[in-house]
Design an enzyme around this catalytic site. Structure first.
Site, PDB file in Angstrom:
ATOM      1  N   TYR A  25      -8.231   1.624  11.549  1.00  0.00           N
ATOM      2  CA  TYR A  25      -6.971   0.887  11.653  1.00  0.00           C
ATOM      3  C   TYR A  25      -6.024   1.603  12.626  1.00  0.00           C
ATOM      4  O   TYR A  25      -5.404   0.972  13.484  1.00  0.00           O
ATOM      5  CB  TYR A  25      -6.351   0.756  10.255  1.00  0.00           C
ATOM      6  CG  TYR A  25      -4.975   0.130  10.247  1.00  0.00           C
ATOM      7  CD1 TYR A  25      -4.803  -1.225  10.523  1.00  0.00           C
ATOM      8  CD2 TYR A  25      -3.847   0.894   9.958  1.00  0.00           C
ATOM      9  CE1 TYR A  25      -3.540  -1.795  10.524  1.00  0.00           C
ATOM     10  CE2 TYR A  25      -2.583   0.325   9.951  1.00  0.00           C
ATOM     11  CZ  TYR A  25      -2.435  -1.021  10.229  1.00  0.00           C
ATOM     12  OH  TYR A  25      -1.177  -1.580  10.222  1.00  0.00           O
ATOM     13  N   GLU A  47       2.368  -5.881   4.183  1.00  0.00           N
ATOM     14  CA  GLU A  47       3.291  -4.757   3.964  1.00  0.00           C
ATOM     15  C   GLU A  47       3.972  -4.897   2.605  1.00  0.00           C
ATOM     16  O   GLU A  47       4.172  -3.917   1.894  1.00  0.00           O
ATOM     17  CB  GLU A  47       4.323  -4.669   5.081  1.00  0.00           C
ATOM     18  CG  GLU A  47       3.768  -4.254   6.433  1.00  0.00           C
ATOM     19  CD  GLU A  47       3.253  -2.832   6.508  1.00  0.00           C
ATOM     20  OE1 GLU A  47       3.515  -2.021   5.597  1.00  0.00           O
ATOM     21  OE2 GLU A  47       2.568  -2.514   7.503  1.00  0.00           O
ATOM     22  N   TRP A  55      -2.220   2.210   1.664  1.00  0.00           N
ATOM     23  CA  TRP A  55      -2.549   1.233   2.707  1.00  0.00           C
ATOM     24  C   TRP A  55      -4.058   0.972   2.752  1.00  0.00           C
ATOM     25  O   TRP A  55      -4.488  -0.139   3.049  1.00  0.00           O
ATOM     26  CB  TRP A  55      -2.016   1.717   4.058  1.00  0.00           C
ATOM     27  CG  TRP A  55      -2.185   0.699   5.131  1.00  0.00           C
ATOM     28  CD1 TRP A  55      -2.915   0.828   6.270  1.00  0.00           C
ATOM     29  CD2 TRP A  55      -1.618  -0.630   5.183  1.00  0.00           C
ATOM     30  NE1 TRP A  55      -2.837  -0.330   7.011  1.00  0.00           N
ATOM     31  CE2 TRP A  55      -2.054  -1.236   6.368  1.00  0.00           C
ATOM     32  CE3 TRP A  55      -0.793  -1.360   4.317  1.00  0.00           C
ATOM     33  CZ2 TRP A  55      -1.688  -2.530   6.724  1.00  0.00           C
ATOM     34  CZ3 TRP A  55      -0.435  -2.652   4.677  1.00  0.00           C
ATOM     35  CH2 TRP A  55      -0.883  -3.222   5.867  1.00  0.00           C
TER      36      TRP A  55
END
Length: 195
Positions: A25, A47, A55
């Site tokens: 990522y 988010e 995450w």
């Protein structure tokens, strides 16, 4: 802490030091500009779901999120009702949080409404900082900014939910509103910022 050298000899932001989904990522997506309403709605939604979680959890569930939220097509998600929300609460492939699911539907509706004005993408980009940060260490990295606070306030005014200043700062980093990489990271200055 400054950039760390990975097992491949490349310097990266410390959170992306080891191989796996986070490094991928970081190297391929984080800090690159995205384009189009669905891309913005996806990042805003993810988010919000990430709040309080890692995450990597969200990245590992991303394809399921894309599936259940119709590729983040605002028109489709805006039609979701209580039955859809209840169905999503039973899907173990995503984060099952009633408030965050409700916020995703609310935000799709708010995104549709924004089309009568400047649109989600233009609104978010209008909060680009004049002086982008250039942190050399993680200690110098911020979690909010005057711009993320102003964006949060404006989105709330426009009917969005789960768009606090910290979440909006993370969104701005993720979608390349400014270059979020540490000075010395191999990605610093290479992300596609666009105009």
């Amino acid at each position: 802490m400054g950039p760390v050298t990975g097992d491949d000899g490349i310097d990266r932001c410390p959170w992306a030091g080891g191989p796996g989904v986070m490094r991928d990522y970081h190297d391929r997506e984080w800090g690159n500009r995205v384009h189009g309403e669905a891309a913005y709605l996806e990042r805003l939604t993810l988010e919000a779901f990430q709040s309080g979680l890692s995450w990597s959890t969200i990245l590992n569930k991303r394809e399921a999120f894309r599936e259940v939220f119709a590729g983040f097509d605002a028109d489709t998600v805006a039609t979701y009702d209580e039955g859809d929300a209840a169905r999503l609460m039973t899907d173990p492939r995503i984060v099952r949080n009633r408030l965050k699911i409700a916020a995703a539907i609310t935000n799709a509706r708010a995104t549709v409404a924004l089309r009568e004005q400047e649109g989600l993408e233009a609104l978010v980009l209008s909060f680009r900082p004049e002086q982008p940060p250039a942190p050399a260490t993680t200690e110098e990295m911020a979690t909010t900014s005057p711009e993320s606070k102003a964006l949060s306030k404006e989105l709330k005014k426009r009917g969005f939910a789960f768009v606090g200043p910290t979440t909006m700062f993370a969104l701005m980093e993720a979608i390349g509103v400014f270059d979020p990489h540490l000075v010395g990271c191999h990605r610093r200055g290479t992300a596609t910022m666009g105009g």
